[in-house]
Design an enzyme around this catalytic site. Structure first.
Site, PDB file in Angstrom:
ATOM      1  N   GLU A 113     -70.768  14.930   7.393  1.00 23.65           N
ATOM      2  CA  GLU A 113     -72.021  14.851   6.631  1.00 23.65           C
ATOM      3  C   GLU A 113     -72.375  16.258   6.172  1.00 23.65           C
ATOM      4  O   GLU A 113     -71.747  17.234   6.594  1.00 23.65           O
ATOM      5  CB  GLU A 113     -73.142  14.234   7.475  1.00 23.65           C
ATOM      6  CG  GLU A 113     -72.981  12.736   7.623  1.00 23.65           C
ATOM      7  CD  GLU A 113     -74.093  12.077   8.419  1.00 23.65           C
ATOM      8  OE1 GLU A 113     -74.375  10.913   8.144  1.00 23.65           O
ATOM      9  OE2 GLU A 113     -74.682  12.714   9.307  1.00 23.65           O
ATOM     10  N   HIS A 228     -84.593  12.890   2.531  1.00 25.46           N
ATOM     11  CA  HIS A 228     -83.181  12.480   2.394  1.00 25.46           C
ATOM     12  C   HIS A 228     -82.895  12.304   0.908  1.00 25.46           C
ATOM     13  O   HIS A 228     -83.689  11.691   0.190  1.00 25.46           O
ATOM     14  CB  HIS A 228     -82.949  11.168   3.155  1.00 25.46           C
ATOM     15  CG  HIS A 228     -81.500  10.879   3.395  1.00 25.46           C
ATOM     16  ND1 HIS A 228     -80.643  10.510   2.394  1.00 25.46           N
ATOM     17  CD2 HIS A 228     -80.761  10.920   4.524  1.00 25.46           C
ATOM     18  CE1 HIS A 228     -79.431  10.330   2.904  1.00 25.46           C
ATOM     19  NE2 HIS A 228     -79.481  10.580   4.194  1.00 25.46           N
ATOM     20  N   ARG A 274     -79.481  19.187   2.801  1.00 23.86           N
ATOM     21  CA  ARG A 274     -80.291  18.111   2.209  1.00 23.86           C
ATOM     22  C   ARG A 274     -81.408  18.587   1.294  1.00 23.86           C
ATOM     23  O   ARG A 274     -81.700  17.957   0.288  1.00 23.86           O
ATOM     24  CB  ARG A 274     -80.930  17.294   3.319  1.00 23.86           C
ATOM     25  CG  ARG A 274     -80.006  16.308   3.862  1.00 23.86           C
ATOM     26  CD  ARG A 274     -80.654  15.483   4.917  1.00 23.86           C
ATOM     27  NE  ARG A 274     -79.566  14.693   5.473  1.00 23.86           N
ATOM     28  CZ  ARG A 274     -79.680  13.913   6.517  1.00 23.86           C
ATOM     29  NH1 ARG A 274     -80.833  13.798   7.126  1.00 23.86           N
ATOM     30  NH2 ARG A 274     -78.654  13.227   6.947  1.00 23.86           N
ATOM     31  N   HIS A 335     -87.781  11.516   5.273  1.00 22.89           N
ATOM     32  CA  HIS A 335     -86.793  10.987   6.213  1.00 22.89           C
ATOM     33  C   HIS A 335     -87.047  11.414   7.654  1.00 22.89           C
ATOM     34  O   HIS A 335     -86.873  10.627   8.575  1.00 22.89           O
ATOM     35  CB  HIS A 335     -85.420  11.489   5.744  1.00 22.89           C
ATOM     36  CG  HIS A 335     -84.257  10.954   6.523  1.00 22.89           C
ATOM     37  ND1 HIS A 335     -84.010   9.600   6.654  1.00 22.89           N
ATOM     38  CD2 HIS A 335     -83.258  11.587   7.200  1.00 22.89           C
ATOM     39  CE1 HIS A 335     -82.912   9.435   7.377  1.00 22.89           C
ATOM     40  NE2 HIS A 335     -82.446  10.621   7.737  1.00 22.89           N
ATOM     41  N   ARG A 370     -83.205  19.992   9.535  1.00 20.11           N
ATOM     42  CA  ARG A 370     -82.318  19.390  10.552  1.00 20.11           C
ATOM     43  C   ARG A 370     -80.918  19.155  10.011  1.00 20.11           C
ATOM     44  O   ARG A 370     -80.743  18.643   8.903  1.00 20.11           O
ATOM     45  CB  ARG A 370     -82.919  18.051  10.994  1.00 20.11           C
ATOM     46  CG  ARG A 370     -82.112  17.304  12.015  1.00 20.11           C
ATOM     47  CD  ARG A 370     -82.801  16.006  12.353  1.00 20.11           C
ATOM     48  NE  ARG A 370     -82.900  15.175  11.181  1.00 20.11           N
ATOM     49  CZ  ARG A 370     -82.046  14.212  10.867  1.00 20.11           C
ATOM     50  NH1 ARG A 370     -81.036  13.936  11.653  1.00 20.11           N
ATOM     51  NH2 ARG A 370     -82.214  13.490   9.777  1.00 20.11           N
TER      52      ARG A 370
HETATM   53  C1  SIN Z   1     -77.687   9.393   7.159  1.00 16.28           C
HETATM   54  O1  SIN Z   1     -76.923   8.525   7.568  1.00 16.28           O
HETATM   55  O2  SIN Z   1     -77.589   9.903   6.063  1.00 16.28           O
HETATM   56  C2  SIN Z   1     -78.811   9.814   8.025  1.00 16.28           C
HETATM   57  C3  SIN Z   1     -78.314  10.595   9.158  1.00 16.28           C
HETATM   58  C4  SIN Z   1     -79.375  11.529   9.627  1.00 16.28           C
HETATM   59  O3  SIN Z   1     -80.411  11.653   9.002  1.00 16.28           O
HETATM   60  O4  SIN Z   1     -79.143  12.201  10.625  1.00 16.28           O
END
Ligand code: SIN
Length: 512
Positions: A113, A228, A274, A335, A370
């Site tokens: 991610e 998000h 993000r 988010h 975060r």
């Molecule tokens: C996501 O799956 O994009 C969210 C994961 C997160 O916010 O830690």
């Protein structure tokens, strides 16, 4: 007034609350209070997964570095160290309790991610990691005779005597009950419902932060709200998270003219932090006069997409979007809140007898932004630590409690709630400035009388909590005259003076 005595009171039933309950179970009676069903929490909706060092290509040092970098200079390093060092132990424990993470052959399947420099995100059932973790935790809790669940009970306020916490007043089936406890742990989750666009469930109204504030606890980093980049944008569909792991597996962003744009904003393109991706999307929306951009998976193998993201595939299809062949309309949404009730490394707050863990708490692990998938890990690591510390609390149980709330209703409460969420999204959202914050403050000030009333119904209590927290976020955002991490000020684009100091707030600092 009905009074009940318990050893340990836990308010909230997500990861952090249930993990704390498991830790406390051998030491006395544990009551887990929740305002909805036991499994209705942000945990249940977590898609992407849980980050931890579980492969030979990764080290706790690299996970630490990635977390500190995402936090943009405001993480508490010792809190991050605890997180990354204890993380794999908590994962192994979960596996021993029956958690079924996705695997490739015998090996754990790890995804990527944004802002992670290694594949380290464990996931379950493709994109339903939270559901699997909640299942395992609830099953484990069910096997512990000393843990009792107390659903559909909303907490009104904490019981504070001589500056110590002695439990909480809750309302269940219309009756106010004083729950007296030796130690109280807040694990109520976040506050995404303060914004009109959010990935959070309806229960995320910032209750824990607001009741802790009213009790006199210190809150910290409240200006840092994470947005998000990709939630489903469709007038006919509910707001629905489209996991960052979709971009981790190769999905790209396009503006409404079909052009990729992230390379123009950051060298890591779709996997930039993000806040950068969210602001880039807003810029493209403004530039192209559109209310959304697109997430594009059309170049990816269809069978892989369906297998890797089964819940997202099925949900989008219900709203006529086939993620394997259609462009998916997306826009950012609130988010996660990095700030919360300030705690030490054992979940202790500034009030004796009161602990906090998970999103409601501010341990400092997330700093100003975060790192994706660190929050479930934080819930496990710090839920366990808070439970372990709480068992040694030496608050002598209080014998009496008295609370006499009005049962009044708030006229136009739906309208106030809707306008609060709109104001927060438009004036205190991804991009803020002194003028927008002042407009928000003035618009919400007219509801100040609600903050001074006691209510005993969920709807009114939630609105009071939302108004309290909205004002706190506005004041913190106003105090930080600079842009750091997820907090972006169009009138102070640089970091500003004293940027690396934390902003702490309690009711002695903010007067409504
Ligand atoms: C996501 O799956 O994009 C969210 C994961 C997160 O916010 O830690």
């Amino acid at each position: 007034m009905k009074t009940e005595e318990v050893d340990f009171l836990i308010i909230g039933s997500g990861v952090a609350g249930l993990r704390a309950a498991i830790e406390l179970a051998p030491y006395g009676g544990v009551l887990v209070v929740t305002k909805d069903k036991p499994n209705e929490s942000s945990t249940e909706y977590a898609q992407g997964g849980i980050a931890a060092v579980m492969s030979d290509e990764d080290t706790v040092g690299i996970h630490l570095e990635d977390t500190l970098k995402a936090g943009d200079g405001l993480c508490r390093e010792e809190a991050v160290k605890v997180l990354v060092e204890e993380g794999s132990e908590r994962i192994k424990e979960l596996i021993s309790w029956g958690a079924e993470f996705d695997r490739e052959g015998m090996k754990l399947s790890l995804t990527l991610e944004a802002a992670h420099s290694r594949r380290r995100i464990l996931h379950a059932r493709g994109d339903s990691t939270g559901k699997e973790l909640e299942r395992v935790l609830l099953k484990k809790v069910l096997s512990l005779k000393s843990v009792r669940k107390y659903p559909f009970a909303i907490t009104m306020d904490l019981i504070i005597k001589d500056s110590e916490c002695h439990g909480a007043y809750v309302v269940k089936d219309g009756e106010v009950i004083a729950l007296l406890a030796k130690a109280t742990i807040l694990t109520t989750g976040g506050a995404g419902q303060l914004f009109s666009r959010t990935t959070n469930p309806m229960v995320a109204t910032g209750d824990g932060m607001s009741i802790a504030f009213r009790a006199g606890a210190l809150l910290e980093d409240m200006e840092f709200v994470q947005f998000h980049p990709t939630s489903l944008y469709s007038p006919t569909a509910p707001q629905f998270l489209l996991s960052e792991s979709m971009r981790g597996e190769g999905a790209v962003l396009r503006n409404i003219n079909g052009e990729r744009f992230m390379e123009r904003y950051h060298p890591m393109a779709e996997l930039a932090p993000r806040d950068i991706v969210s602001r880039a999307i807003i810029s493209e929306m403004v530039r192209t006069d559109s209310r959304h951009v697109y997430l594009d998976l059309r170049h990816m193998d269809k069978d892989f997409v369906k297998k890797r993201f089964p819940a997202i595939y099925a949900t989008c299809l219900r709203y006529d979007v086939d993620i394997t062949s259609d462009l998916i309309p997306v826009s950012p949404a609130a988010h996660y809140i990095m700030g919360g009730v300030k705690t030490d490394l054992d979940g202790k707050t500034s009030i004796k007898g009161l602990y906090a863990a998970g999103e409601v708490a501010c341990t400092g692990v997330h700093g100003a932004n975060r790192l994706a998938s660190n929050s479930l890990l934080e819930g496990f690591v710090y839920g366990a630590r808070a439970g372990s510390a709480a068992r040694n609390t030496v608050i002598s149980p209080s014998k009496s409690a008295c609370y006499d709330p009005a049962s009044g209703s708030i006229p136009d409460s739906e309208e106030i709630r809707r306008s609060l969420r709109k104001i927060m999204w438009e004036k205190v959202g991804i991009i803020r400035c002194a003028n927008s914050l002042d407009e928000a403050r003035r618009a919400l000030r007219v509801h100040n009388h609600i903050l001074n009333e006691d209510y005993c119904r969920r709807h009114e209590l939630e609105l009071k909590n939302m108004l309290t927290l909205a004002r706190i976020i506005i004041e913190a955002a106003d105090m930080r005259k600079g842009s750091v991490g997820a907090h972006y000020r169009s009138d102070f684009k640089d970091r500003g003076p004293n940027w690396n100091e934390h902003i702490a707030i309690d009711k002695g600092i903010i007067f409504f």
